[in-house]
Design a protein around this motif. Structure first.
Motif, PDB file in Angstrom:
ATOM      1  N   VAL A 198      31.652  34.799  36.480  1.00 13.22           N
ATOM      2  CA  VAL A 198      30.945  33.545  36.685  1.00 13.22           C
ATOM      3  C   VAL A 198      29.633  33.812  37.418  1.00 13.22           C
ATOM      4  CG1 VAL A 198      33.133  32.295  36.798  1.00 13.22           C
ATOM      5  CG2 VAL A 198      32.026  33.026  38.916  1.00 13.22           C
ATOM      6  N   PHE A 199      28.656  32.951  37.175  1.00 10.38           N
ATOM      7  CA  PHE A 199      27.366  33.024  37.862  1.00 10.38           C
ATOM      8  C   PHE A 199      27.222  31.745  38.665  1.00 10.38           C
ATOM      9  CE2 PHE A 199      22.644  32.525  37.903  1.00 10.38           C
ATOM     10  CZ  PHE A 199      22.321  33.706  38.557  1.00 10.38           C
ATOM     11  N   LEU A 200      27.352  31.860  39.981  1.00 12.72           N
ATOM     12  CA  LEU A 200      27.367  30.698  40.864  1.00 12.72           C
ATOM     13  C   LEU A 200      26.241  30.815  41.890  1.00 12.72           C
ATOM     14  CD1 LEU A 200      28.870  28.087  41.812  1.00 12.72           C
ATOM     15  CD2 LEU A 200      30.208  29.576  43.329  1.00 12.72           C
ATOM     16  N   HIS A 201      25.297  29.892  41.813  1.00 13.94           N
ATOM     17  CA  HIS A 201      24.198  29.815  42.788  1.00 13.94           C
ATOM     18  C   HIS A 201      23.476  31.154  42.950  1.00 13.94           C
ATOM     19  CE1 HIS A 201      25.938  25.967  43.437  1.00 13.94           C
ATOM     20  NE2 HIS A 201      26.887  26.362  44.267  1.00 13.94           N
ATOM     21  N   GLY A 202      23.328  31.874  41.835  1.00 17.69           N
ATOM     22  CA  GLY A 202      22.540  33.096  41.866  1.00 17.69           C
ATOM     23  C   GLY A 202      23.330  34.375  42.039  1.00 17.69           C
ATOM     24  N   TRP A 203      24.681  34.272  42.063  1.00 18.63           N
ATOM     25  CA  TRP A 203      25.522  35.455  42.276  1.00 18.63           C
ATOM     26  C   TRP A 203      26.617  35.514  41.222  1.00 18.63           C
ATOM     27  CZ3 TRP A 203      24.256  38.964  46.024  1.00 18.63           C
ATOM     28  CH2 TRP A 203      23.316  38.537  46.973  1.00 18.63           C
ATOM     29  N   HIS A 204      26.936  36.731  40.778  1.00 16.29           N
ATOM     30  CA  HIS A 204      28.007  36.936  39.810  1.00 16.29           C
ATOM     31  C   HIS A 204      29.313  37.296  40.526  1.00 16.29           C
ATOM     32  CE1 HIS A 204      25.451  37.050  36.173  1.00 16.29           C
ATOM     33  NE2 HIS A 204      24.549  37.654  36.942  1.00 16.29           N
ATOM     34  N   GLY A 205      30.416  36.770  40.000  1.00 13.78           N
ATOM     35  CA  GLY A 205      31.758  37.157  40.439  1.00 13.78           C
ATOM     36  C   GLY A 205      32.553  37.593  39.224  1.00 13.78           C
ATOM     37  N   ASP A 206      33.253  38.733  39.300  1.00 16.40           N
ATOM     38  CA  ASP A 206      33.834  39.378  38.119  1.00 16.40           C
ATOM     39  C   ASP A 206      35.244  39.874  38.425  1.00 16.40           C
ATOM     40  OD1 ASP A 206      34.166  40.670  35.711  1.00 16.40           O
ATOM     41  OD2 ASP A 206      32.602  42.162  36.029  1.00 16.40           O
ATOM     42  N   THR A 207      36.194  39.526  37.571  1.00 20.14           N
ATOM     43  CA  THR A 207      37.568  39.995  37.743  1.00 20.14           C
ATOM     44  C   THR A 207      38.304  39.906  36.414  1.00 20.14           C
ATOM     45  OG1 THR A 207      39.585  39.744  39.094  1.00 20.14           O
ATOM     46  CG2 THR A 207      38.498  37.726  38.382  1.00 20.14           C
ATOM     47  N   SER A 208      39.394  40.649  36.287  1.00 17.87           N
ATOM     48  CA  SER A 208      40.201  40.551  35.067  1.00 17.87           C
ATOM     49  C   SER A 208      41.628  40.979  35.355  1.00 17.87           C
ATOM     50  CB  SER A 208      39.616  41.408  33.933  1.00 17.87           C
ATOM     51  OG  SER A 208      40.064  42.743  34.005  1.00 17.87           O
ATOM     52  N   ALA A 209      42.519  40.571  34.469  1.00 19.65           N
ATOM     53  CA  ALA A 209      43.922  40.982  34.547  1.00 19.65           C
ATOM     54  C   ALA A 209      44.502  40.943  33.147  1.00 19.65           C
ATOM     55  CB  ALA A 209      44.713  40.060  35.477  1.00 19.65           C
ATOM     56  N   THR A 210      45.566  41.698  32.947  1.00 23.62           N
ATOM     57  CA  THR A 210      46.278  41.684  31.671  1.00 23.62           C
ATOM     58  C   THR A 210      47.565  40.902  31.851  1.00 23.62           C
ATOM     59  OG1 THR A 210      45.343  43.820  31.042  1.00 23.62           O
ATOM     60  CG2 THR A 210      47.293  43.090  29.843  1.00 23.62           C
ATOM     61  N   PHE A 211      47.757  39.885  31.020  1.00 21.85           N
ATOM     62  CA  PHE A 211      48.889  38.982  31.136  1.00 21.85           C
ATOM     63  C   PHE A 211      49.933  39.271  30.064  1.00 21.85           C
ATOM     64  CE2 PHE A 211      45.279  36.161  32.591  1.00 21.85           C
ATOM     65  CZ  PHE A 211      45.532  36.365  33.949  1.00 21.85           C
ATOM     66  N   LEU A 212      51.184  39.028  30.417  1.00 18.82           N
ATOM     67  CA  LEU A 212      52.297  39.127  29.482  1.00 18.82           C
ATOM     68  C   LEU A 212      52.449  37.797  28.762  1.00 18.82           C
ATOM     69  CD1 LEU A 212      54.844  40.796  31.950  1.00 18.82           C
ATOM     70  CD2 LEU A 212      53.351  41.961  30.308  1.00 18.82           C
ATOM     71  N   VAL A 213      52.558  37.840  27.438  1.00 18.88           N
ATOM     72  CA  VAL A 213      52.727  36.629  26.645  1.00 18.88           C
ATOM     73  C   VAL A 213      54.184  36.540  26.213  1.00 18.88           C
ATOM     74  CG1 VAL A 213      51.936  35.311  24.656  1.00 18.88           C
ATOM     75  CG2 VAL A 213      50.346  36.847  25.841  1.00 18.88           C
ATOM     76  N   GLY A 214      54.931  35.653  26.824  1.00 26.98           N
ATOM     77  CA  GLY A 214      56.340  35.511  26.483  1.00 26.98           C
ATOM     78  C   GLY A 214      57.146  36.734  26.873  1.00 26.98           C
ATOM     79  N   ASN A 215      58.009  37.161  25.975  1.00 27.28           N
ATOM     80  CA  ASN A 215      58.925  38.273  26.241  1.00 27.28           C
ATOM     81  C   ASN A 215      58.312  39.585  25.751  1.00 27.28           C
ATOM     82  OD1 ASN A 215      61.176  36.624  27.245  1.00 27.28           O
ATOM     83  ND2 ASN A 215      61.230  35.832  25.148  1.00 27.28           N
ATOM     84  N   VAL A 216      57.786  40.355  26.679  1.00 31.09           N
ATOM     85  CA  VAL A 216      57.138  41.628  26.353  1.00 31.09           C
ATOM     86  C   VAL A 216      58.133  42.764  26.569  1.00 31.09           C
ATOM     87  CG1 VAL A 216      55.242  43.182  26.958  1.00 31.09           C
ATOM     88  CG2 VAL A 216      54.885  40.698  26.966  1.00 31.09           C
TER      89      VAL A 216
END
Length: 292
Positions: free
Chosen positions: A140-158
């Motif tokens: 996201v770009f909020l008031h002139g600054w970027h914030g960055d994150t990620s995760a891998t999610f399990l969909v149902g029964n993995v």
């Protein structure tokens, strides 16, 4: 979002309709300006005063909240395009701009990388299926600054191996974070990640085509954070803010190939991949994980 060493940006995805952003929302300099990607004169890459810390921290917190929203939404039957729409609305409702949108022509507001896609997957009309794993990469770009994150999610029964792969990405990220301190070599991050995967997750490997990056007023900038054994020079310094975001592939061959869309990179063997990401701020007496 992360970078190939020399991103081969293509024009083949620009026909996809771009979601509107409220007109008063502050947009990154690269929106509508091909010269707007580089650091500006006032940006030295360090977060050094209280106002700067407040700005980067607020962006990181919103990125974290957006990822938490994604976690609530991900389920079998949801298309990644629907997820993109919901997170786009969530980001805009907080007065921010989704950083990937129009970045070198990227057509969506988030990246969604499913199963064998390593990174930069473009949200589409394919419904998520029970047993999938999906990385959601939010900036996201909020008031002139970027914030960055990620995760891998399990969909149902993995299946158990898929769950182990997601755990491997999370453990690799934590290993990299533990190597961070003022004065430490950047190469310690990659060495720690590679050691974690080699010793704890047989048959899995770190993809070497992508890196973490400095972040703040600019989306991607030095320092570049390699996630594998390397001999790159440089040390961490107080005030540096960067991402650590290893991609772990469930195969001895962790290489990926670029799709004709110019963005999506999937494994050459069809093996699954998982990724996790945080923003780290180096302090004189320790570190702060801004997106924890």
């Amino acid at each position: 979002m992360i970078l190939l060493p020399k991103p081969p940006y293509k024009q083949g995805v620009k026909h996809i309709p771009v979601r509107p952003v409220p007109g008063l929302t502050l947009k990154p300099p690269y929106v509508g300006n091909e010269e707007g990607y580089e650091p500006r004169p006032e940006d030295d890459g360090f977060v050094s005063v209280s106002s700067e810390e407040q700005g980067v921290r607020a962006a990181a917190v919103l990125a974290k909240k957006t990822l938490q929203k994604a976690r609530e939404l991900v389920k079998p039957g949801l298309t990644t395009d629907e997820l993109d729409a919901k997170l786009h609305e969530f980001i805009c409702s907080h007065g921010a701009y989704p950083s990937p949108l129009a970045y070198h022509g990227f057509p969506k507001s988030i990246c969604t990388s499913v199963n064998n896609v390593i990174a930069h997957g473009i949200p589409d009309a394919r419904p998520l299926e029970d047993g999938d794993i999906v990385n959601v990469d939010v900036t996201v770009f909020l008031h002139g600054w970027h914030g960055d994150t990620s995760a891998t999610f399990l969909v149902g029964n993995v299946d158990p191996r898929g769950r182990e792969l997601v755990r491997a990405a999370e453990d690799a990220l934590e290993a990299g974070i533990k190597a961070c301190r003022h004065g430490q070599h950047f190469r310690n991050i990659g060495a720690s990640i590679e050691e974690c995967i080699r010793e704890r997750y047989p048959g899995m490997r770190v993809n070497r085509q992508f890196s973490g990056h400095g972040i703040g007023m600019v989306f991607h900038r030095p320092p570049w954070i390699l996630h594998h054994d390397n001999d790159e020079p440089g040390r961490m310094s107080q005030g540096m803010c960067f991402t650590i975001e290893p991609c772990i592939v469930d195969d001895e061959d962790a290489r990926g190939w670029l799709w004709p869309d110019g963005w999506t990179v999937s494994t050459e063997t069809g093996a699954r991949s998982a990724q996790a990401e945080h923003m780290v701020l180096i302090r004189e007496d320790g570190i702060e994980v801004l997106t924890r």
